[in-house]
Motif scaffolding. Structure first.
Motif, PDB file in Angstrom:
ATOM      1  N   MET A 129     -14.679  34.912  -4.003  1.00  0.00           N
ATOM      2  CA  MET A 129     -14.366  36.300  -3.676  1.00  0.00           C
ATOM      3  C   MET A 129     -15.077  36.793  -2.431  1.00  0.00           C
ATOM      4  O   MET A 129     -14.901  37.942  -2.024  1.00  0.00           O
ATOM      5  N   GLY A 130     -15.910  35.953  -1.847  1.00  0.00           N
ATOM      6  CA  GLY A 130     -16.629  36.375  -0.653  1.00  0.00           C
ATOM      7  C   GLY A 130     -17.670  37.450  -0.907  1.00  0.00           C
ATOM      8  O   GLY A 130     -18.121  38.118   0.007  1.00  0.00           O
ATOM      9  N   LEU A 131     -18.058  37.613  -2.189  1.00  0.00           N
ATOM     10  CA  LEU A 131     -19.129  38.567  -2.499  1.00  0.00           C
ATOM     11  C   LEU A 131     -20.465  37.831  -2.397  1.00  0.00           C
ATOM     12  O   LEU A 131     -20.547  36.658  -2.723  1.00  0.00           O
ATOM     13  N   PRO A 132     -21.507  38.520  -1.962  1.00  0.00           N
ATOM     14  CA  PRO A 132     -22.807  37.838  -1.864  1.00  0.00           C
ATOM     15  C   PRO A 132     -23.292  37.358  -3.236  1.00  0.00           C
ATOM     16  O   PRO A 132     -23.114  38.047  -4.242  1.00  0.00           O
ATOM     17  N   ALA A 133     -23.921  36.180  -3.269  1.00  0.00           N
ATOM     18  CA  ALA A 133     -24.435  35.639  -4.530  1.00  0.00           C
ATOM     19  C   ALA A 133     -25.540  36.516  -5.102  1.00  0.00           C
ATOM     20  O   ALA A 133     -25.868  36.411  -6.280  1.00  0.00           O
ATOM     21  N   SER A 134     -26.114  37.380  -4.269  1.00  0.00           N
ATOM     22  CA  SER A 134     -27.202  38.226  -4.752  1.00  0.00           C
ATOM     23  C   SER A 134     -26.708  39.253  -5.769  1.00  0.00           C
ATOM     24  O   SER A 134     -27.532  39.933  -6.387  1.00  0.00           O
ATOM     25  N   VAL A 135     -25.389  39.364  -5.978  1.00  0.00           N
ATOM     26  CA  VAL A 135     -24.874  40.174  -7.083  1.00  0.00           C
ATOM     27  C   VAL A 135     -25.609  39.778  -8.366  1.00  0.00           C
ATOM     28  O   VAL A 135     -25.955  40.629  -9.189  1.00  0.00           O
ATOM     29  N   ALA A 136     -25.868  38.477  -8.504  1.00  0.00           N
ATOM     30  CA  ALA A 136     -26.542  37.982  -9.709  1.00  0.00           C
ATOM     31  C   ALA A 136     -27.883  38.675  -9.904  1.00  0.00           C
ATOM     32  O   ALA A 136     -28.193  39.154 -11.001  1.00  0.00           O
ATOM     33  N   GLN A 137     -28.664  38.757  -8.830  1.00  0.00           N
ATOM     34  CA  GLN A 137     -29.979  39.382  -8.942  1.00  0.00           C
ATOM     35  C   GLN A 137     -29.854  40.859  -9.292  1.00  0.00           C
ATOM     36  O   GLN A 137     -30.670  41.395 -10.034  1.00  0.00           O
ATOM     37  N   VAL A 138     -28.842  41.500  -8.706  1.00  0.00           N
ATOM     38  CA  VAL A 138     -28.649  42.928  -8.990  1.00  0.00           C
ATOM     39  C   VAL A 138     -28.345  43.117 -10.478  1.00  0.00           C
ATOM     40  O   VAL A 138     -28.972  43.930 -11.154  1.00  0.00           O
ATOM     41  N   VAL A 139     -27.402  42.324 -10.993  1.00  0.00           N
ATOM     42  CA  VAL A 139     -27.024  42.444 -12.402  1.00  0.00           C
ATOM     43  C   VAL A 139     -28.245  42.201 -13.291  1.00  0.00           C
ATOM     44  O   VAL A 139     -28.499  42.939 -14.251  1.00  0.00           O
ATOM     45  N   GLN A 140     -29.040  41.176 -12.945  1.00  0.00           N
ATOM     46  CA  GLN A 140     -30.212  40.863 -13.764  1.00  0.00           C
ATOM     47  C   GLN A 140     -31.250  41.975 -13.716  1.00  0.00           C
ATOM     48  O   GLN A 140     -31.854  42.329 -14.737  1.00  0.00           O
ATOM     49  N   GLY A 141     -31.458  42.533 -12.504  1.00  0.00           N
ATOM     50  CA  GLY A 141     -32.418  43.629 -12.373  1.00  0.00           C
ATOM     51  C   GLY A 141     -31.991  44.832 -13.202  1.00  0.00           C
ATOM     52  O   GLY A 141     -32.810  45.450 -13.888  1.00  0.00           O
TER      53      GLY A 141
END
Lengths: 318, 370
Positions: free
Chosen positions: B330-342
């Protein structure tokens, strides 16, 4: 050491230490009110990325700085809500703020550029050096202290002002008291929890401002890990400074000085690898903390607000 | 006027221990979805893509994706347990990242240099596995001993020291694989030489899932026994819950700080060994992948319970693997993961109030007349 070299190191130390000074004073104010916020690193890095993005799109440095401060304050508001209203652990909430802030900063760093693209590598507006006529031609220190950007000059004004507020005004006295004995302050009719909210947000705004100085002046532009642990060094400097604003500046200059020496060494083509050189500020943080804790363990304990980190609940007063 | 009043629950019902975190995690997903929406990404598409990335067609008998999630969960289980042991006595070990890196360095050192230095040692998996594991535990434990001693003797904040030691360990490890330990036959690419094959942890079913995950499960048993079945565990819990009472009971803070940090650092060190001996088979970029920090989220969301840590590790690993997936598709940054976890950590943290307090609605005038 020649006067030139000292002046040059002092100049870089001030420049490098500005973001640290703001963040340290901000955290000192928050802690004075009794709230420990370990989210400084997260608020700083969010201030850096949003400040840069706002300045880039608006073309205005003022808007950049204001957005960075607002974002820092909003993040601090979340910490205040979770720890003051929901009474969660302050340490874990601060860590959460740093973890979430770091993740969110790298996420929006990839999204807030033109056309939802990345911000990395873009050039935006930056603070320029403005020489103050007269003062900047003082011998030795003139250029080092007075050919700087506006954020640095604001710091010169801010430190005496905030010291005056903390030590010479009645709200400042209440601020100091609510970190020592919130129940006493509450008994005076002062809404401790509301003020703790406010001072936590003030600390966040200052951390955001520190971050903005990084992305708009010190290392203009956005890159991941821009703050490189400066927020954590600020948390350590609060202890070093015994919660006093003027001493925060001294500590920040010390770390800025280490940065300056790193620069000089690298510029002079040293054989020491940059990896090892980059360890210096982190090793120094530990050494400084050890010295502060061992040389004056009693004094530093007296310096810490007695109610720091302890949730205050009106109806559970003991 | 209606106001809310909090009443401390003296005897919180047990079911709240899992209902509250589960609801918090679900609400966190909703909140993260809103955040995604604010940045112009469709949350439902994103979550579906993340699920597919993390679990694939698991019901159709496709196990590759889920195997990668288990691979990602392995270091989280070990570092999550490491952090939880220390957090149990409110010793804030934020240094699992550095302890993991030191463990990885030590295990790599054994695999790279011991065969030449001591050719007499039998060159097989059992011997070398034990040697690498031992070296990694030792290295992680010694790295954790620094903040433990500084705290025990001088009352230096362990939060700052463990955090600074992370930066130092990561810089040292970068130094090693880019200079002195760099493979001379590596065409100038950073990274050490490949370890001898007998040091590789065995993998299962043609996936990258390897022995390290069983080390993680064993460690969960070990931590569970340590914390709930031994005297030391009782002392650790007492020191965490009520340091005053612990002091009256004659429990030594000093001894337990040292013990806890040796265990904690050792577990994190083992995670580093699992990464180099199970996955990369050399010392290279990527050993420091934020596992030590994510461990804090794992431990707290799991309420410091060893069994829950295993489950939460898999959940957060799925978020990571799903994050990598949406970056590709989807071309979204992988850092979405960190945001969701935070965000998850915040919700679990904030939601905790519902297990500790009963929330009563009171009318203002009632309070005044009372």
């Amino acid at each position: 050491m020649s006067a030139d070299l000292i002046a040059s190191i002092l100049g870089i130390a001030i420049f490098a230490g500005t973001s640290l000074t703001y963040a340290t004073i901000g955290e000192a104010i928050t802690e004075r009110s009794g709230i420990l916020n370990l989210g400084v690193e997260g608020m700083m890095i969010m201030g850096a990325v949003t400040g840069f993005a706002a300045a880039f799109h608006s073309g205005s440095l003022t808007i950049g700085v204001l957005v960075a401060m607002a974002v820092g304050a909003l993040m601090a508001l979340l910490h205040a809500f979770v720890t003051i209203t929901l009474r969660a652990d302050q340490i874990v909430s601060g860590l959460a703020l740093t973890l979430a802030g770091t993740g969110l900063a790298s996420f929006i760093g990839e999204r807030l550029g033109p056309n939802n693209g990345p911000l990395v590598g873009l050039q935006g507006p930056r603070f320029r050096e403005v020489a103050i006529p007269g003062l900047s031609s003082l011998p030795v220190v003139g250029e080092a202290l007075f050919t700087k950007d506006l954020v640095v000059y604001s710091m010169y004004l801010f430190i005496p002002l905030v010291s005056f507020y903390i030590y010479r005004t009645s709200p400042g006295q209440q601020l100091r008291a609510m970190g020592e004995s919130p129940a006493t302050v509450e008994a005076m009719g002062i809404p401790v929890l509301r003020y703790r909210y406010i001072y936590t947000m003030v600390g966040g705004a200052l951390a955001g401002l520190g971050g903005a100085h990084l992305s708009l002046a010190y290392t203009p532009g956005w890159s991941e890990n821009l703050t490189g642990g400066r927020g954590w060094i600020a948390v350590a400097l609060v202890i070093f400074a015994s919660w006093r604003p003027a001493r925060a500046l001294i500590g920040a200059l010390l770390f800025g000085g280490v940065n300056a020496i790193q620069f000089r060494l690298q510029a002079s083509g040293t054989t020491i690898s940059p990896n090892l050189l980059n360890m210096a500020p982190y090793i120094m943080t530990i050494v400084v903390l050890v010295l502060v804790s061992s040389a004056s363990s009693l004094r530093s304990r007296l310096g810490a607000p007695a109610a720091l980190g302890i949730p205050y609940a009106r109806e559970e007063r003991t | 006027m209606i106001r809310f009043r909090l009443e401390r629950r003296l005897d919180p019902p047990r079911y709240l221990n899992w209902v509250v975190p589960v609801v918090s995690v679900l609400l966190a997903l909703v909140a993260s979805g809103l955040l995604l929406l604010a940045f112009g990404a469709n949350p439902i598409d994103t979550y579906v893509a993340m699920w597919n990335g993390a679990f694939g067609d698991i019901f159709g008998g496709e196990f590759y994706s889920v195997s990668e999630t288990l691979v990602r969960a392995t270091p989280l289980i070990l570092t999550g347990l490491a952090v939880a042991v220390a957090f149990k006595m409110k010793f804030w070990n934020i240094g699992a990242e550095g302890q993991l890196v030191m463990g990885g360095i030590a295990a790599s050192g054994v695999a790279l240099f011991l065969p030449d230095a001591a050719p007499g040692i039998p060159q097989n998996l059992v011997v070398y596995g034990l040697l690498m594991g031992g070296a990694a535990i030792l290295a992680g434990a010694l790295w954790a001993l620094i903040p433990a001693l500084l705290k025990a003797y001088l009352n230096v904040s362990e939060i700052i020291v463990t955090l600074m030691l992370n930066y130092i360990a990561i810089l040292w490890y970068s130094q090693l694989f880019t200079t002195s330990w760099k493979d001379p036959a590596g065409f100038g690419f950073p990274g050490s030489a490949l370890f001898p094959e007998y040091t590789w942890l065995p993998r299962f079913f043609n996936t990258r899932v390897n022995l390290a995950i069983f080390i993680g499960l064993l460690a969960a048993v070990f931590v569970w026994v340590l914390l709930s079945k031994t005297r030391a565990g009782y002392e650790i819990r007492l020191l965490g819950d009520n340091p005053e009472a612990a002091r009256f009971a004659g429990v030594s803070m000093f001894r337990n700080i040292i013990l806890v940090m040796l265990v904690s650092g050792g577990l994190a060190g083992l995670a580093g060994m699992g990464e180099v001996a199970g996955i990369s088979h050399k010392l290279q970029q990527g050993l420091s992948a934020n596992n030590g920090f994510t461990a804090i989220i794992v431990a707290w969301v799991a309420k410091l319970q060893p069994w829950a840590i295993v489950l939460v590790s898999i959940l957060l690993a799925a978020v990571f693997v799903g994050g990598d997936q949406i970056q590709m598709t989807m071309g979204l940054p992988a850092s979405v993961a960190q945001v969701v976890q935070g965000v998850m950590l915040f919700f679990v943290l904030g939601g905790d109030i519902f297990s500790r307090y009963r929330i009563r609605v009171v009318r203002q005038h009632a309070e005044v007349t009372a």
